[in-house]
Design an enzyme around this catalytic site. Structure first.
Site, PDB file in Angstrom:
ATOM      1  N   ASP A 201      -4.822 -39.061  -5.065  1.00  0.00           N
ATOM      2  CA  ASP A 201      -3.866 -39.658  -5.116  1.00  0.00           C
ATOM      3  C   ASP A 201      -2.490 -39.010  -5.382  1.00  0.00           C
ATOM      4  O   ASP A 201      -3.008 -38.055  -6.765  1.00  0.00           O
ATOM      5  CB  ASP A 201      -3.891 -40.266  -5.820  1.00  0.00           C
ATOM      6  CG  ASP A 201      -3.040 -42.234  -5.607  1.00  0.00           C
ATOM      7  OD1 ASP A 201      -2.888 -42.142  -4.954  1.00  0.00           O
ATOM      8  OD2 ASP A 201      -2.292 -41.762  -6.775  1.00  0.00           O
ATOM      9  N   ASN A 209      10.510 -38.519  -3.494  1.00  0.00           N
ATOM     10  CA  ASN A 209      10.845 -39.700  -1.851  1.00  0.00           C
ATOM     11  C   ASN A 209      12.047 -39.852  -2.804  1.00  0.00           C
ATOM     12  O   ASN A 209      13.120 -40.151  -2.611  1.00  0.00           O
ATOM     13  CB  ASN A 209      10.138 -40.426  -2.222  1.00  0.00           C
ATOM     14  CG  ASN A 209       9.363 -40.150  -0.806  1.00  0.00           C
ATOM     15  OD1 ASN A 209       9.559 -39.887  -0.257  1.00  0.00           O
ATOM     16  ND2 ASN A 209       8.393 -41.283  -0.824  1.00  0.00           N
ATOM     17  N   HIS A 214      13.748 -39.603   2.101  1.00  0.00           N
ATOM     18  CA  HIS A 214      11.822 -39.416   2.443  1.00  0.00           C
ATOM     19  C   HIS A 214      11.584 -37.831   3.513  1.00  0.00           C
ATOM     20  O   HIS A 214      11.009 -37.769   3.493  1.00  0.00           O
ATOM     21  CB  HIS A 214      12.076 -40.749   3.437  1.00  0.00           C
ATOM     22  CG  HIS A 214      12.594 -41.561   2.799  1.00  0.00           C
ATOM     23  ND1 HIS A 214      11.063 -42.312   2.513  1.00  0.00           N
ATOM     24  CD2 HIS A 214      12.949 -43.342   2.206  1.00  0.00           C
ATOM     25  CE1 HIS A 214      10.836 -43.523   1.512  1.00  0.00           C
ATOM     26  NE2 HIS A 214      12.251 -43.642   2.238  1.00  0.00           N
ATOM     27  N   ASP A 218       8.993 -36.191   3.253  1.00  0.00           N
ATOM     28  CA  ASP A 218       7.579 -35.820   4.190  1.00  0.00           C
ATOM     29  C   ASP A 218       7.288 -33.943   4.495  1.00  0.00           C
ATOM     30  O   ASP A 218       6.584 -34.447   4.703  1.00  0.00           O
ATOM     31  CB  ASP A 218       8.697 -36.308   5.515  1.00  0.00           C
ATOM     32  CG  ASP A 218       8.852 -37.815   6.054  1.00  0.00           C
ATOM     33  OD1 ASP A 218       8.066 -38.076   5.227  1.00  0.00           O
ATOM     34  OD2 ASP A 218       9.369 -38.350   6.721  1.00  0.00           O
ATOM     35  N   ASP A 244       0.623 -41.951   0.223  1.00  0.00           N
ATOM     36  CA  ASP A 244       0.805 -40.436  -0.672  1.00  0.00           C
ATOM     37  C   ASP A 244      -1.870 -40.032  -1.410  1.00  0.00           C
ATOM     38  O   ASP A 244      -1.578 -39.893  -2.332  1.00  0.00           O
ATOM     39  CB  ASP A 244       1.261 -40.152  -1.831  1.00  0.00           C
ATOM     40  CG  ASP A 244       0.998 -41.372  -2.493  1.00  0.00           C
ATOM     41  OD1 ASP A 244       0.456 -42.835  -2.531  1.00  0.00           O
ATOM     42  OD2 ASP A 244       1.406 -41.091  -4.062  1.00  0.00           O
TER      43      ASP A 244
END
Lengths: 331, 195
Positions: A201, A209, A214, A218, A244
């Protein structure tokens, strides 16, 4: 001044030039009806009937006497047939020279599609120069083309849904998705392959973010995907299973020392800041791991659950570290 | 070739010779799909391959198969649309024949990239017409021949139709109209869905 000389027209000529016309006398009584209009207006005998009983003249204003009508010589009139359908008509009129009579020529306007069906009209009911038939053709051709396009859109939507349902990869990163992971696990378990499961994780990803947007997020996910793929061998599986969250399946590898080394190297690499435009994105990762060799009868749900517990332990220890599952973690 | 044409050809072959025949045919040709999309465009070679292959499998001449296709477009209820759209051309068969020159324009009103041959209609003497059908792909002449034969019936006219051959890109048909109202014909209602 020949231009002002009135022209004479036989009723026969009038009927094929304007098959939807009416001739009215000075009292507004019908004296001649065009052949198409005869099929349309209510009542069998139309001659001798007042035009105001056959149609309602609504605009430019409500007209109820022939004298009022006369004032609108050449104007566009909006009418309605006095029948159960109240079929709308458009029309124009002219005062006939040498008499008090009026010539009223009518048409269906935009209501033509319903009207031809309602009154059972045929192509021969319209003057050859009238574009009604062309318009009906166009309406029908357009609906046919639209129908073909719609059907195609539906077929494609069906195919797309099906393809998505069958898709095994994550669109953004190109990694495997959860469905693919499930397939790999059940294959490994059925074939009694030894393997390790890592639940990874990302740490501080939300901050990237939130602060950089975003697009930055990405980019980071794509970088993470690249690193994880590099740090694993062919035959291993790297899947993105959530925003994530990643799950790695290391085939044939259950040695804790080697697994620990791999986990640490992944964390180290993920901590190298990732450049996005002018910004640096700093993330890390927490990992929980299990080995199939720790179970008498390994099953996917149990292993995923245990890896999750180990991951949670890593988070609790301050993140950016790995934990190998042991039953005491549950205490 | 416009997909509407390919799709109609597919419907004709499926409707007349069965889905299994079509699936065998398309498997043999192997274009990478098993059904044409009506709003796509396809290479004209593919259309010709479908026609040639189907004719071979059926032991028919290509010309006859195309003529049957033309008849199907008018007669079969599955392509009722085509019949209707064509009947808008005229109230009787003569007027319809004269309207054929407008056919490519009419088709493009509805589907702007539709390929239709340019058609020229000449009346040599009363009731005797010559139709020149010009398109780079051969075959439209036979389809139109089949369609016209069926349409003459549809209008109730008695006509003799012949294919006179192809030269360059032009195919010619002759139409001899013997009787305008030989039979009642089929009724045509301007309103869709009523006849």
């Amino acid at each position: 001044m020949t231009a002002h000389l009135p022209i004479s027209l036989s009723f026969e000529a009038l009927d094929y030039m304007m098959p939807m016309s009416l001739v009215l006398n000075s009292n507004g009584v019908v004296t001649h009806v065009g052949p198409t209009l005869r099929k349309v207006l209510p009542g069998k005998v139309l001659e001798g009937t007042s035009v105001f009983r056959l149609v309602e003249m609504r605009r430019p204003k409500k007209l109820t006497s022939i004298d009022q009508v006369r004032e609108f010589n050449g104007a566009k009139l909006y009418l309605r047939i006095r029948d159960t359908h109240s079929t709308p008509l458009i029309g124009t009129m002219t005062c006939l020279p040498g008499s008090e009579g009026v010539l009223l020529n009518l048409s269906f306007g935009i209501s033509v599609v319903e009207a031809v069906g309602r009154y059972g009209l045929a192509g021969s009911d319209f003057a050859p120069t009238d574009l009604t038939v062309e318009m009906l053709y166009l309406v029908e051709a357009k609906s046919a083309a639209m129908e073909a396009t719609n059907q195609m859109a539906h077929r494609f939507l069906g195919a797309k849904t099906e393809a998505e349902a069958e898709a095994l990869s994550d669109e953004l990163t190109g990694l495997k998705n959860r469905r693919a992971l499930d397939q790999v696990l059940s294959r490994f378990l059925a074939g009694k392959n030894r393997f390790a499961l890592m639940h990874l994780d990302l740490d501080f990803f939300k901050a990237v973010n939130d602060t950089l947007g975003h697009a930055a997020g990405d980019k980071v996910l794509q970088e993470v995907a690249r690193i994880l793929t590099e740090e694993t061998r062919e035959g291993d599986t790297v899947a993105r299973v959530g925003g994530d969250e990643f799950v790695l399946v290391m085939k044939g590898l259950t040695d804790q020392v080697r697994l620990s080394a791999i986990a640490q190297r992944m964390i180290d690499k993920l901590e190298v800041p990732i450049t996005f435009r002018d910004d640096l994105c700093q993330i890390s990762a927490s990992i929980g791991m299990v080995s199939s060799s720790d179970y008498a009868e390994p099953n996917a749900d149990q292993m995923m659950d245990d890896a999750d517990v180990a991951l949670y332990a890593s988070k609790k220890r301050g993140r950016a570290c790995y934990t190998i599952y042991t039953p005491d973690l549950r205490e | 070739m416009h997909g509407l044409i390919d799709r109609s050809l597919e419907s004709f072959l499926r409707g007349t010779y069965g889905d299994e025949f079509w699936m065998n045919l398309i498997r043999e040709i192997d274009p990478g799909f098993d059904s044409f999309e009506p709003m796509f465009r396809y290479d004209a070679i593919l259309t010709q391959t479908v026609v040639n292959q189907a004719a071979e499998l059926l032991g028919k001449t290509r010309d006859n198969l195309l003529e049957d296709f033309g008849t199907y477009l008018i007669v079969d209820t599955r392509s009722e649309r085509v019949r209707r759209l064509l009947r808008f051309g005229g109230v009787d068969f003569t007027e319809f024949l004269h309207s054929l020159e407008d056919l490519p324009g009419r088709a493009r009103l509805a589907v702007p990239d539709m390929d239709m041959p340019e058609i020229e209609v000449d009346e040599l003497s009363e009731g005797a017409y010559v139709l020149s059908i010009c398109h780079p792909e051969p075959g439209f002449g036979h389809v139109i021949l089949g369609a016209l034969r069926a349409l003459a019936d549809d209008y109730g006219a008695l006509a003799l139709l012949d294919y006179n051959g192809r030269s360059g890109q032009t195919e010619t048909l002759s139409v001899d109209l013997l009787d305008m109202s030989h039979t009642e014909g089929r009724s045509f209602d301007l309103a869709a869905g009523t006849g």
